[in-house]
Design a protein around this motif. Structure first.
Motif, PDB file in Angstrom:
ATOM      1  N   TYR A 165      35.052  26.633  50.665  1.00 46.57           N
ATOM      2  CA  TYR A 165      36.340  26.948  50.078  1.00 46.57           C
ATOM      3  C   TYR A 165      36.980  28.187  50.697  1.00 46.57           C
ATOM      4  CZ  TYR A 165      35.668  23.262  46.735  1.00 46.57           C
ATOM      5  OH  TYR A 165      35.494  22.030  46.162  1.00 46.57           O
ATOM      6  N   GLY A 166      36.183  29.082  51.255  1.00 45.75           N
ATOM      7  CA  GLY A 166      36.749  30.242  51.945  1.00 45.75           C
ATOM      8  C   GLY A 166      37.562  29.811  53.149  1.00 45.75           C
ATOM      9  N   VAL A 167      36.992  28.917  53.954  1.00 43.62           N
ATOM     10  CA  VAL A 167      37.696  28.395  55.125  1.00 43.62           C
ATOM     11  C   VAL A 167      38.909  27.584  54.677  1.00 43.62           C
ATOM     12  CG1 VAL A 167      37.494  26.830  57.106  1.00 43.62           C
ATOM     13  CG2 VAL A 167      35.618  28.389  56.541  1.00 43.62           C
ATOM     14  N   PHE A 168      38.750  26.810  53.629  1.00 48.88           N
ATOM     15  CA  PHE A 168      39.868  26.009  53.101  1.00 48.88           C
ATOM     16  C   PHE A 168      41.030  26.905  52.685  1.00 48.88           C
ATOM     17  CE2 PHE A 168      42.010  24.224  49.368  1.00 48.88           C
ATOM     18  CZ  PHE A 168      42.529  23.068  49.916  1.00 48.88           C
ATOM     19  N   MET A 169      40.723  27.988  51.961  1.00 52.61           N
ATOM     20  CA  MET A 169      41.778  28.888  51.485  1.00 52.61           C
ATOM     21  C   MET A 169      42.450  29.613  52.649  1.00 52.61           C
ATOM     22  SD  MET A 169      42.162  28.418  48.334  1.00 52.61           S
ATOM     23  CE  MET A 169      43.216  29.782  47.910  1.00 52.61           C
ATOM     24  N   GLN A 170      41.672  29.986  53.679  1.00 58.25           N
ATOM     25  CA  GLN A 170      42.271  30.625  54.853  1.00 58.25           C
ATOM     26  C   GLN A 170      43.271  29.681  55.515  1.00 58.25           C
ATOM     27  OE1 GLN A 170      38.976  31.732  57.323  1.00 58.25           O
ATOM     28  NE2 GLN A 170      38.748  33.754  56.370  1.00 58.25           N
ATOM     29  N   ALA A 225      48.829  28.007  56.577  1.00 55.37           N
ATOM     30  CA  ALA A 225      49.861  26.966  56.537  1.00 55.37           C
ATOM     31  C   ALA A 225      51.078  27.434  55.742  1.00 55.37           C
ATOM     32  CB  ALA A 225      49.292  25.688  55.934  1.00 55.37           C
ATOM     33  N   MET A 226      50.840  28.153  54.642  1.00 57.72           N
ATOM     34  CA  MET A 226      51.959  28.650  53.830  1.00 57.72           C
ATOM     35  C   MET A 226      52.752  29.710  54.595  1.00 57.72           C
ATOM     36  SD  MET A 226      50.073  28.774  50.130  1.00 57.72           S
ATOM     37  CE  MET A 226      51.442  29.481  49.250  1.00 57.72           C
ATOM     38  N   GLN A 227      52.053  30.569  55.335  1.00 53.50           N
ATOM     39  CA  GLN A 227      52.749  31.580  56.132  1.00 53.50           C
ATOM     40  C   GLN A 227      53.581  30.927  57.228  1.00 53.50           C
ATOM     41  OE1 GLN A 227      49.410  33.957  57.352  1.00 53.50           O
ATOM     42  NE2 GLN A 227      49.580  35.355  55.608  1.00 53.50           N
ATOM     43  N   MET A 228      53.032  29.909  57.862  1.00 56.39           N
ATOM     44  CA  MET A 228      53.761  29.204  58.914  1.00 56.39           C
ATOM     45  C   MET A 228      54.994  28.511  58.332  1.00 56.39           C
ATOM     46  SD  MET A 228      52.413  26.321  61.598  1.00 56.39           S
ATOM     47  CE  MET A 228      51.133  27.404  62.185  1.00 56.39           C
ATOM     48  N   ALA A 243      62.401  30.448  57.414  1.00 58.16           N
ATOM     49  CA  ALA A 243      63.280  31.574  57.749  1.00 58.16           C
ATOM     50  C   ALA A 243      64.001  31.318  59.066  1.00 58.16           C
ATOM     51  CB  ALA A 243      62.467  32.864  57.829  1.00 58.16           C
ATOM     52  N   ALA A 244      63.294  30.747  60.052  1.00 57.43           N
ATOM     53  CA  ALA A 244      63.917  30.450  61.345  1.00 57.43           C
ATOM     54  C   ALA A 244      64.999  29.385  61.195  1.00 57.43           C
ATOM     55  CB  ALA A 244      62.856  30.006  62.342  1.00 57.43           C
TER      56      ALA A 244
END
Length: 83
Positions: free
Chosen positions: A43-48, A53-56, A62-63
């Motif tokens: 789940y750590g890797v999943f959350m990362q 993905a949310m940041q992208m 914004a672009a």
């Protein structure tokens, strides 16, 4: 002449009903290849990955917003957020 089964409205006898219920409860054994259980989830890797993905998505949004505003430029009411 109407048939005298379940569809005809006549009740079935108890013995027949019990046999039908038992047959419905028996699940056939799986045939062919049975897949192994899936591997455990890290789940750590999943959350990362989810955060990335949310940041992208935020950057892409914004672009696109900046591109839309640049294209609309002189047009009033072109951008949905304007009042």
């Amino acid at each position: 002449m109407a048939s005298r089964g379940r569809r005809g409205g006549a009740p079935t006898r108890e013995g027949e009903q019990r046999r039908e219920e038992q047959a419905e409860q028996q699940v056939p054994a799986p045939q062919g290849h049975v897949l192994p259980p899936p591997p455990p989830v890290d789940y750590g890797v999943f959350m990362q990955g989810l955060v990335q993905a949310m940041q992208m998505q935020t950057q892409t949004q914004a672009a696109l917003q900046a591109q839309l505003e640049a294209q609309c430029g002189a047009y009033e009411g072109c951008v949905a957020g304007d009042s």
